[in-house]
Write a protein that holds these residues in place. Structure first.
Motif, PDB file in Angstrom:
ATOM      1  N   UNK A 342       0.832  -1.209   0.000  1.00  0.00           N
ATOM      2  CA  UNK A 342       0.000   0.000   0.000  1.00  0.00           C
ATOM      3  C   UNK A 342       0.863   1.254   0.000  1.00  0.00           C
ATOM      4  N   UNK A 343       1.890   1.191  -0.828  1.00  0.00           N
ATOM      5  CA  UNK A 343       2.810   2.307  -0.996  1.00  0.00           C
ATOM      6  C   UNK A 343       2.906   2.620  -2.477  1.00  0.00           C
ATOM      7  N   UNK A 344       2.482   3.798  -2.906  1.00  0.00           N
ATOM      8  CA  UNK A 344       2.515   4.117  -4.343  1.00  0.00           C
ATOM      9  C   UNK A 344       3.934   4.070  -4.916  1.00  0.00           C
ATOM     10  N   UNK A 345       4.078   3.405  -6.054  1.00  0.00           N
ATOM     11  CA  UNK A 345       5.344   3.362  -6.787  1.00  0.00           C
ATOM     12  C   UNK A 345       5.045   3.833  -8.206  1.00  0.00           C
ATOM     13  N   UNK A 346       5.419   5.061  -8.552  1.00  0.00           N
ATOM     14  CA  UNK A 346       5.018   5.628  -9.851  1.00  0.00           C
ATOM     15  C   UNK A 346       5.660   4.972 -11.054  1.00  0.00           C
ATOM     16  N   UNK A 353      13.971   3.140  -4.180  1.00  0.00           N
ATOM     17  CA  UNK A 353      14.245   3.058  -2.739  1.00  0.00           C
ATOM     18  C   UNK A 353      13.088   3.644  -1.945  1.00  0.00           C
ATOM     19  N   UNK A 354      12.761   3.013  -0.831  1.00  0.00           N
ATOM     20  CA  UNK A 354      11.639   3.437   0.009  1.00  0.00           C
ATOM     21  C   UNK A 354      12.078   3.368   1.469  1.00  0.00           C
ATOM     22  N   UNK A 355      11.690   4.343   2.250  1.00  0.00           N
ATOM     23  CA  UNK A 355      11.891   4.306   3.697  1.00  0.00           C
ATOM     24  C   UNK A 355      10.519   4.392   4.361  1.00  0.00           C
ATOM     25  N   UNK A 356      10.125   3.323   5.035  1.00  0.00           N
ATOM     26  CA  UNK A 356       8.822   3.305   5.694  1.00  0.00           C
ATOM     27  C   UNK A 356       8.857   4.174   6.942  1.00  0.00           C
ATOM     28  N   UNK A 357       7.745   4.797   7.244  1.00  0.00           N
ATOM     29  CA  UNK A 357       7.634   5.593   8.465  1.00  0.00           C
ATOM     30  C   UNK A 357       7.515   4.647   9.672  1.00  0.00           C
ATOM     31  N   UNK A 358       7.851   5.131  10.882  1.00  0.00           N
ATOM     32  CA  UNK A 358       7.734   4.272  12.069  1.00  0.00           C
ATOM     33  C   UNK A 358       6.315   3.751  12.286  1.00  0.00           C
ATOM     34  N   UNK A 359       5.323   4.470  11.831  1.00  0.00           N
ATOM     35  CA  UNK A 359       3.932   4.053  12.032  1.00  0.00           C
ATOM     36  C   UNK A 359       3.457   3.050  10.994  1.00  0.00           C
ATOM     37  N   UNK A 360       4.310   2.749  10.013  1.00  0.00           N
ATOM     38  CA  UNK A 360       3.910   1.829   8.948  1.00  0.00           C
ATOM     39  C   UNK A 360       4.018   0.368   9.353  1.00  0.00           C
ATOM     40  N   UNK A 361       4.635   0.089  10.503  1.00  0.00           N
ATOM     41  CA  UNK A 361       4.797  -1.283  10.992  1.00  0.00           C
ATOM     42  C   UNK A 361       5.532  -2.155   9.974  1.00  0.00           C
ATOM     43  N   UNK A 362       6.604  -1.610   9.415  1.00  0.00           N
ATOM     44  CA  UNK A 362       7.413  -2.352   8.438  1.00  0.00           C
ATOM     45  C   UNK A 362       8.885  -2.264   8.830  1.00  0.00           C
ATOM     46  N   UNK A 453      -1.591 -10.172   6.667  1.00  0.00           N
ATOM     47  CA  UNK A 453      -2.394 -11.289   6.167  1.00  0.00           C
ATOM     48  C   UNK A 453      -1.520 -12.339   5.494  1.00  0.00           C
ATOM     49  N   UNK A 454      -2.136 -13.325   4.865  1.00  0.00           N
ATOM     50  CA  UNK A 454      -1.385 -14.436   4.299  1.00  0.00           C
ATOM     51  C   UNK A 454      -0.482 -14.068   3.148  1.00  0.00           C
ATOM     52  N   UNK A 455      -0.627 -12.873   2.612  1.00  0.00           N
ATOM     53  CA  UNK A 455       0.265 -12.398   1.555  1.00  0.00           C
ATOM     54  C   UNK A 455       1.306 -11.431   2.098  1.00  0.00           C
ATOM     55  N   UNK A 456       0.983 -10.768   3.216  1.00  0.00           N
ATOM     56  CA  UNK A 456       1.914  -9.823   3.809  1.00  0.00           C
ATOM     57  C   UNK A 456       1.398  -8.407   3.874  1.00  0.00           C
ATOM     58  N   UNK A 457       0.133  -8.191   3.507  1.00  0.00           N
ATOM     59  CA  UNK A 457      -0.456  -6.854   3.591  1.00  0.00           C
ATOM     60  C   UNK A 457      -0.830  -6.561   5.042  1.00  0.00           C
ATOM     61  N   UNK A 458      -0.542  -5.330   5.490  1.00  0.00           N
ATOM     62  CA  UNK A 458      -0.821  -4.968   6.874  1.00  0.00           C
ATOM     63  C   UNK A 458      -2.331  -4.827   7.092  1.00  0.00           C
ATOM     64  N   UNK A 459      -2.771  -5.244   8.259  1.00  0.00           N
ATOM     65  CA  UNK A 459      -4.175  -5.149   8.643  1.00  0.00           C
ATOM     66  C   UNK A 459      -4.253  -5.003  10.165  1.00  0.00           C
ATOM     67  N   UNK A 460      -5.391  -4.514  10.634  1.00  0.00           N
ATOM     68  CA  UNK A 460      -5.612  -4.396  12.080  1.00  0.00           C
ATOM     69  C   UNK A 460      -6.737  -5.310  12.559  1.00  0.00           C
ATOM     70  N   UNK A 463     -11.612 -10.917  10.286  1.00  0.00           N
ATOM     71  CA  UNK A 463     -13.022 -11.328  10.414  1.00  0.00           C
ATOM     72  C   UNK A 463     -13.825 -10.356  11.276  1.00  0.00           C
ATOM     73  N   UNK A 464     -13.458  -9.083  11.196  1.00  0.00           N
ATOM     74  CA  UNK A 464     -14.179  -8.056  11.937  1.00  0.00           C
ATOM     75  C   UNK A 464     -13.701  -7.815  13.347  1.00  0.00           C
ATOM     76  N   UNK A 465     -12.807  -8.655  13.852  1.00  0.00           N
ATOM     77  CA  UNK A 465     -12.318  -8.519  15.225  1.00  0.00           C
ATOM     78  C   UNK A 465     -10.943  -7.871  15.237  1.00  0.00           C
ATOM     79  N   UNK A 466     -10.705  -7.029  16.243  1.00  0.00           N
ATOM     80  CA  UNK A 466      -9.400  -6.391  16.403  1.00  0.00           C
ATOM     81  C   UNK A 466      -8.360  -7.453  16.762  1.00  0.00           C
ATOM     82  N   UNK A 467      -7.250  -7.416  16.083  1.00  0.00           N
ATOM     83  CA  UNK A 467      -6.203  -8.421  16.296  1.00  0.00           C
ATOM     84  C   UNK A 467      -5.365  -8.054  17.515  1.00  0.00           C
ATOM     85  N   UNK A 468      -5.219  -9.010  18.416  1.00  0.00           N
ATOM     86  CA  UNK A 468      -4.355  -8.859  19.584  1.00  0.00           C
ATOM     87  C   UNK A 468      -2.947  -9.304  19.179  1.00  0.00           C
TER      88      UNK A 468
END
Length: 572
Positions: A342-346, A353-362, A453-460, A463-468
């Motif tokens: 979920x990072x635009x690459x034009x 080269x990309x530097x993820x922000x600390x909030x990106x969880x990467x 998720x099973x591909x590697x995309x970040x999620x919170x 199935x509708x429940x917040x992940x612990x």
């Protein structure tokens, strides 16, 4: 009387000055000792080595050897069978791999194509001699070509007997076929299917009584070259072997510096980390296209390349601390990967080269798609697989396989139910007595990675429940992927694991029991060098233990401790 008193006073003064000098000297020595790492480096322990190895070429090494001996675009039509993995590494499995009928057929097909290309359609490129009349045999041309190419393919000079054999084969085949070049082609084909080419056969040099046995010069050259370039020795390294240069520390140092300064060194580092990260398993990886429509073969290739580019940039270009691979937010992406991250690459078709922000969880390579997708099921994540992979791949910790009668029905049945997360699904296995022991060391790591998720995309949510995402690693608790990254960075087994794997990969076997002191020395030096991978590789390649071998045990005896020794700590 006065003279005696003066003499006594002078003596006491001299003794006092002497004591002060001794005290100052002791203080200086103490200060130097406290700063010992700065002034002194512990010497390498007495070399003990291990058995000489016979190792089958990997696919990459086979292709590189053909490219070096002929040209990179010489076609290789054969398919390579699945490699054997031992001690977590294909590089170790090559010393235990046999050869199936399928492999023999594929090597045969490749050898025929290579030989016919080199001495057929592209003969003018590779053969600079030959008779004007193809029906006439040219022994000088045949010997020149076969000894030159044989030296590169066999990674050593051919003996006179071998050279005579291959020239005689070319002569007889040429006579029967009525063509000098076809006879030469058959002789080259025979070299390409020879065990001397397909296997790296290590040989011992004659040793004086009481001296540590070592590999012979050509075996030293091969071990150096495959470790530092992942290919066969080049002409300069073979020359160094023939001249005796590799029998001295200075000579080895020169060749190590030359190989590490070459463009091929990067390829060796890439090959090691691709092996360590188990990227060969991508050939069997599949994803449910309805759940993960972004996954395809191009994305799989890009995911592997992303991690390897990150590794090379950090470890080789920047000469960074190995541990920082688990916290770095610097990486490279393509447009395909940008969709998953979920990072635009034009730019289409380009790496940026990309530097993820600390909030990106990467943070770290364990948050890359290459790791997360590989250690997941086709249609869902697996905290257990991911936790197992963290333990096994990055910490070199063994986790037993699950019991044969494990029932996964409950997990599958609730995989996509509303408000059910992976933590809920694996609760049953984590509390089952036969499963709980292993799940306690795997699941706390994998559950933190459930934010992907099973591909590697970040999620919170799942199935509708917040992940612990709370978890722990050997006493260190965390509640985010960034916390896991820091825990991996600081874990004492993280650098020990890569150093152990690097040495095993270099020698193609497990560490012997007597080598444990050498391994401790290696890891201590790794720490002193700031956990720099090039410094670790140089330390291995220039150590006396790297070329030391043990004599084979007498026939009919049992040799204990030849392999199977583990480093101190790090195993569950």
């Amino acid at each position: 009387m006065t003279d005696r008193v003066l003499s006594s006073n002078r003596l006491r003064g001299a003794l006092l000055r002497h004591k002060r000098a001794l005290a100052i000297g002791a203080l200086v020595l103490a200060l130097v000792f406290l700063a010992g790492a700065q002034f002194f480096e512990p010497s390498e322990p007495e070399p003990v080595g291990g058995p000489p190895m016979v190792r089958r070429l990997t696919e990459e090494q086979y292709r590189a050897s053909i490219a070096d001996a002929f040209a990179p675009d010489v076609p290789i039509v054969g398919r390579f069978e699945r490699p054997v993995r031992a001690e977590g590494m294909i590089a170790v499995g090559t010393g235990q791999a046999g050869m199936s009928p399928f492999a023999i057929e594929q090597y045969d097909a490749s050898a025929q194509t290579i030989a016919s290309t080199v001495l057929g359609e592209r003969r003018a490129q590779f053969l600079k001699c030959g008779p004007k009349n193809p029906q006439v045999f040219d022994p000088n041309c045949a010997r020149s070509f076969l000894t030159q190419k044989g030296r590169l393919l066999f990674r050593r000079a051919l003996s006179d007997e071998e050279a005579d054999k291959y020239v005689d084969l070319a002569r007889k085949a040429g006579r029967q076929l009525g063509n000098f070049y076809q006879g030469l082609e058959l002789s080259l084909y025979t070299m390409l299917v020879s065990p001397e080419f397909l296997f790296r056969v290590e040989r011992m040099a004659p040793a004086a009584d009481g001296a540590h046995p070592q590999l012979d010069p050509y075996s030293k050259a091969s071990r150096l070259s495959f470790f530092l370039t992942n290919s066969a020795p080049d002409d300069e390294l073979l020359r160094a072997a023939e001249s005796g240069e590799l029998d001295s520390r200075a000579g080895v140092d020169r060749q190590v510096s030359r190989l590490m300064a070459s463009t091929r060194f990067e390829g060796a580092v890439r090959a090691f980390f691709a092996d360590m990260m188990q990227f060969d398993r991508f050939g069997d990886l599949s994803k449910d296209p309805e759940i993960y429509p972004a996954y395809n073969s191009d994305l799989a290739q890009d995911a592997q390349e992303q991690t390897l580019r990150t590794v090379i940039e950090h470890l080789i270009t920047d000469e960074g601390d190995y541990r920082d691979l688990f916290t770095t937010r610097n990486t490279f992406l393509t447009r395909n990967l940008g969709i998953v991250y979920r990072t635009p690459v034009p730019q289409r078709g380009e790496w940026v080269p990309v530097t993820f922000s600390p909030s990106a969880n990467r943070a770290g390579i364990q948050s890359h798609v290459s790791f997360l997708a590989l250690h997941s099921h086709p249609g869902r994540t697996s905290p257990t697989l991911r936790g197992y992979a963290v333990r096994q791949v990055f910490l070199c910790q063994d986790v037993p396989d699950p019991p044969a009668n494990v029932n996964f029905t409950a997990i599958e049945a609730t995989a996509h139910k509303p408000n059910v997360t992976a933590r809920d699904r694996i609760f049953q296995h984590a509390t089952e007595p036969s499963c709980a022991g292993c799940h306690k060391v795997m699941d706390p790591l994998g559950l933190t990675l459930e934010n992907y998720d099973g591909l590697g995309t970040f999620r919170r949510h799942e199935n509708g429940a917040l992940i612990d995402t709370s978890g722990s690693l050997d006493g260190t608790d965390f509640d985010s992927t960034n916390g896991l990254a820091s825990a991996l960075h600081d874990h004492p087994e993280t650098p020990r694991c890569v150093a152990e794997r690097m040495y095993k990969s270099a020698v193609g076997r497990d560490i012997t029991w007597k080598e444990r002191y050498y391994l401790d020395w290696l890891i201590s030096g790794f720490e002193d060098d700031g956990y720099r991978i090039p410094a670790l590789m140089r330390r291995i390649a220039t150590s006396a233990n790297f070329f030391t071998v043990t004599r084979p045990a007498p026939a009919g005896t049992l040799a204990f401790g030849a392999s199977g020794g583990k480093s101190q700590g790090g195993k569950l």
